[in-house]
Design an enzyme around this catalytic site. Structure first.
Site, PDB file in Angstrom:
ATOM      1  N   ARG A  98       0.824  -1.220   0.000  1.00  0.00           N
ATOM      2  CA  ARG A  98       0.000   0.000   0.000  1.00  0.00           C
ATOM      3  C   ARG A  98       0.855   1.266   0.000  1.00  0.00           C
ATOM      4  O   ARG A  98       0.467   2.279  -0.579  1.00  0.00           O
ATOM      5  CB  ARG A  98      -0.911   0.018   1.226  1.00  0.00           C
ATOM      6  CG  ARG A  98      -1.990  -1.023   1.133  1.00  0.00           C
ATOM      7  CD  ARG A  98      -2.949  -0.850   2.292  1.00  0.00           C
ATOM      8  NE  ARG A  98      -3.934  -1.903   2.270  1.00  0.00           N
ATOM      9  CZ  ARG A  98      -4.340  -2.548   3.349  1.00  0.00           C
ATOM     10  NH1 ARG A  98      -3.855  -2.229   4.538  1.00  0.00           N
ATOM     11  NH2 ARG A  98      -5.248  -3.482   3.275  1.00  0.00           N
TER      12      ARG A  98
ATOM     13  N   LYS B  44     -18.509 -17.239   2.108  1.00  0.00           N
ATOM     14  CA  LYS B  44     -19.915 -17.027   2.451  1.00  0.00           C
ATOM     15  C   LYS B  44     -20.758 -16.391   1.358  1.00  0.00           C
ATOM     16  O   LYS B  44     -20.378 -15.374   0.784  1.00  0.00           O
ATOM     17  CB  LYS B  44     -19.961 -16.105   3.664  1.00  0.00           C
ATOM     18  CG  LYS B  44     -19.520 -16.775   4.952  1.00  0.00           C
ATOM     19  CD  LYS B  44     -19.927 -15.874   6.035  1.00  0.00           C
ATOM     20  CE  LYS B  44     -19.614 -16.123   7.409  1.00  0.00           C
ATOM     21  NZ  LYS B  44     -19.666 -14.815   8.112  1.00  0.00           N
TER      22      LYS B  44
ATOM     23  N   GLY C 215      -9.476  -9.005  -0.809  1.00  0.00           N
ATOM     24  CA  GLY C 215      -8.271  -9.451  -0.109  1.00  0.00           C
ATOM     25  C   GLY C 215      -7.738 -10.811  -0.524  1.00  0.00           C
ATOM     26  O   GLY C 215      -6.578 -10.941  -0.904  1.00  0.00           O
TER      27      GLY C 215
ATOM     28  N   GLY D 268     -12.867  -3.973   0.638  1.00  0.00           N
ATOM     29  CA  GLY D 268     -14.247  -3.579   0.960  1.00  0.00           C
ATOM     30  C   GLY D 268     -14.779  -2.533   0.003  1.00  0.00           C
ATOM     31  O   GLY D 268     -15.937  -2.587  -0.421  1.00  0.00           O
TER      32      GLY D 268
HETATM   33  P1  AMP Z   1     -14.000 -14.520   1.598  1.00  0.00           P
HETATM   34  O1  AMP Z   1     -13.298 -13.729   2.654  1.00  0.00           O
HETATM   35  O2  AMP Z   1     -15.477 -14.669   1.807  1.00  0.00           O
HETATM   36  O3  AMP Z   1     -13.644 -14.112   0.188  1.00  0.00           O
HETATM   37  O4  AMP Z   1     -13.497 -15.997   1.789  1.00  0.00           O
HETATM   38  C1  AMP Z   1     -12.154 -16.368   1.671  1.00  0.00           C
HETATM   39  C2  AMP Z   1     -11.954 -17.631   2.437  1.00  0.00           C
HETATM   40  O5  AMP Z   1     -12.824 -18.626   1.962  1.00  0.00           O
HETATM   41  C3  AMP Z   1     -10.557 -18.185   2.312  1.00  0.00           C
HETATM   42  O6  AMP Z   1      -9.916 -18.090   3.547  1.00  0.00           O
HETATM   43  C4  AMP Z   1     -10.777 -19.628   1.898  1.00  0.00           C
HETATM   44  O7  AMP Z   1      -9.968 -20.531   2.624  1.00  0.00           O
HETATM   45  C5  AMP Z   1     -12.227 -19.864   2.235  1.00  0.00           C
HETATM   46  N1  AMP Z   1     -12.829 -20.915   1.403  1.00  0.00           N
HETATM   47  C6  AMP Z   1     -12.803 -21.022   0.074  1.00  0.00           C
HETATM   48  N2  AMP Z   1     -13.408 -22.131  -0.329  1.00  0.00           N
HETATM   49  C7  AMP Z   1     -13.843 -22.772   0.768  1.00  0.00           C
HETATM   50  C8  AMP Z   1     -14.541 -23.999   0.987  1.00  0.00           C
HETATM   51  N3  AMP Z   1     -14.910 -24.772  -0.038  1.00  0.00           N
HETATM   52  N4  AMP Z   1     -14.836 -24.321   2.255  1.00  0.00           N
HETATM   53  C9  AMP Z   1     -14.452 -23.540   3.278  1.00  0.00           C
HETATM   54  N5  AMP Z   1     -13.786 -22.381   3.141  1.00  0.00           N
HETATM   55  C10 AMP Z   1     -13.486 -21.992   1.884  1.00  0.00           C
END
Ligand code: AMP
Length: 399
Positions: A35, A201, A357, A380
């Site tokens: 950054r 999620k 991120g 974000g």
């Molecule tokens: P996000 O912050 O929502 O973009 O999620 C990123 C996180 O999702 C990373 O730390 C990944 O390890 C996790 N992730 C990706 N695929 C899966 C999965 N199939 N099951 C559980 N966690 C996951």
């Protein structure tokens, strides 16, 4: 040329909002200066013109006023190294009041001053007008180069702009690049436009998917969130991540996509594991028939091939979120394959924007950061931009 590039900063004090919220180790040394590096071209242009730079930033989340842990003072040596020997970096122990005013008055052309952490004043996050006005008095011209905080209506990111005329407020080079590339994808995307959405999620990505249904031709859904979409169609997903309360919404998004003619691509197969661990037993399995006791932690070989095909026929790509638990080696293949395909289609002339991120961490880790068109620095902020929201940091400059 942008307004910033055309502006002559000779003899001007430029109040430059940057995002120096960098990770430090226990000895207060910078462990990732991405950054800070990103702001250097903007700083250089101002000092090369013969202006002075007054840097403002937040740093961490200090709860109770000034603390050594969250002092920006720790960043001065690293900043001096990046700015170079010809220009001196000074520090003011407060971002407003006497320490700031005194330090500003001593500045000469080409000098750089870093102000103490804005968040040592709770007025910053509250978007307090009086505090913004005090900050504004320190400079002749306001430059915002902190895309990472553009989604916040804080004093230094948005409110302060009210105290400068239209000619004296502008985006810096970093922010200009971010806004231009985001607008290119969102407003002027060449079709086919494929959005790749992953991560843990569904709940975090609902708004972005809804907004993309209005713009994209194809949406690839991977990562943990894909299983909620399978379950919403009555499929067996074993112990994979699932947001039960989002099942109706996932079903509705699929219906909306079909009605709008947007192709939704879910991973037909997965790498499944018997536990959430780096040393888990793994096998390949159809994503809609995962046995109980097993969970999908990455997209499978067929899904990698399917997604690759969609990506390679696209002209515009937006990628946010990993395809699997890429932090563990056994579940990296999906995210890596996507990075490879995005790099390949970029080389063929497509425009690709990677943001958020974890997908940024993934392209960096796999060495593809220079092989995509743009890597966004604002997690974000980028997400909110693609949700279709007006970002206060952008609006404040444009109005
Ligand atoms: P996000 O912050 O929502 O973009 O999620 C990123 C996180 O999702 C990373 O730390 C990944 O390890 C996790 N992730 C990706 N695929 C899966 C999965 N199939 N099951 C559980 N966690 C996951």
């Amino acid at each position: 040329m942008s307004i910033f590039e055309q502006y002559n900063f000779k003899g001007k004090k430029a109040l430059l909002r940057v995002d120096f919220n960098l990770p430090l180790n226990e000895s207060f040394q910078v462990t990732d200066d991405t950054r800070m590096r990103a702001a250097i071209p903007t700083i250089q242009k101002i000092i090369n013109d013969g202006g002075t730079v007054i840097l403002m930033s937040h740093f961490g989340r200090p709860k109770e006023g000034p603390t050594n842990k969250y002092s920006l003072f720790h960043l001065v040596p690293h900043l001096q190294k990046l700015v170079g020997d010809q220009n001196e970096v000074f520090f003011a122990s407060d971002c407003i009041g006497e320490p700031a005013e005194k330090a500003v008055n001593l500045l000469e052309a080409g000098d750089v001053l870093l102000l103490e952490n804005l968040r040592f004043h709770k007025e910053e996050e509250k978007g307090d007008a009086g505090f913004a006005e005090k900050l504004s008095k320190l400079g002749d011209v306001y430059v915002n180069d902190a895309f990472g905080t553009a989604h916040r209506a804080h004093a230094s990111t948005a409110i302060i702009a009210d105290y400068f005329s239209k000619e004296e407020k502008m985006f810096g080079l970093l922010m200009e690049g971010e806004v231009k590339s985001a607008e290119k994808v969102m407003l002027q995307s060449e079709k086919p436009f494929t959005a790749i959405i992953g991560g843990a999620k569904v709940s975090d990505k609902i708004l972005i998917i809804e907004n993309l249904l209005e713009r994209a031709t194809d949406i690839i859904i991977g990562g943990g969130m894909a299983y909620t979409f399978w379950k919403a169609q009555g499929k067996e997903i074993g112990n994979s991540l699932c947001e039960e309360d989002r099942l109706p919404l996932a079903a509705e998004l699929l219906k909306k996509a079909a009605a709008k003619g947007v192709n939704i691509h879910l991973p037909v197969d997965s790498t499944i594991a018997d536990k959430f661990a780096a040393d888990a037993n793994t096998k390949n399995c159809e994503s809609h028939a995962i046995p109980s006791g097993w969970m999908g932690l990455d997209i499978g070989a067929q899904a990698r091939a399917d997604f690759r095909e969609v990506i390679l026929s696209s002209k515009t790509i937006l990628w946010n979120g990993p395809m699997g638990v890429f932090e563990m080696e056994k579940f990296q293949a999906g995210t890596k394959a996507i990075a490879e395909a995005v790099a390949e289609v970029t080389q063929k002339g497509a425009f690709s924007l990677v943001g958020g991120g974890d997908s940024v961490a993934a392209v960096n880790q796999f060495g593809f950061n220079n092989k995509v068109s743009y890597v966004s620095t604002g997690g974000g902020a980028m997400l909110e931009f693609f949700e279709g929201k007006v970002l206060p940091g952008i609006a404040a400059i444009n109005k």
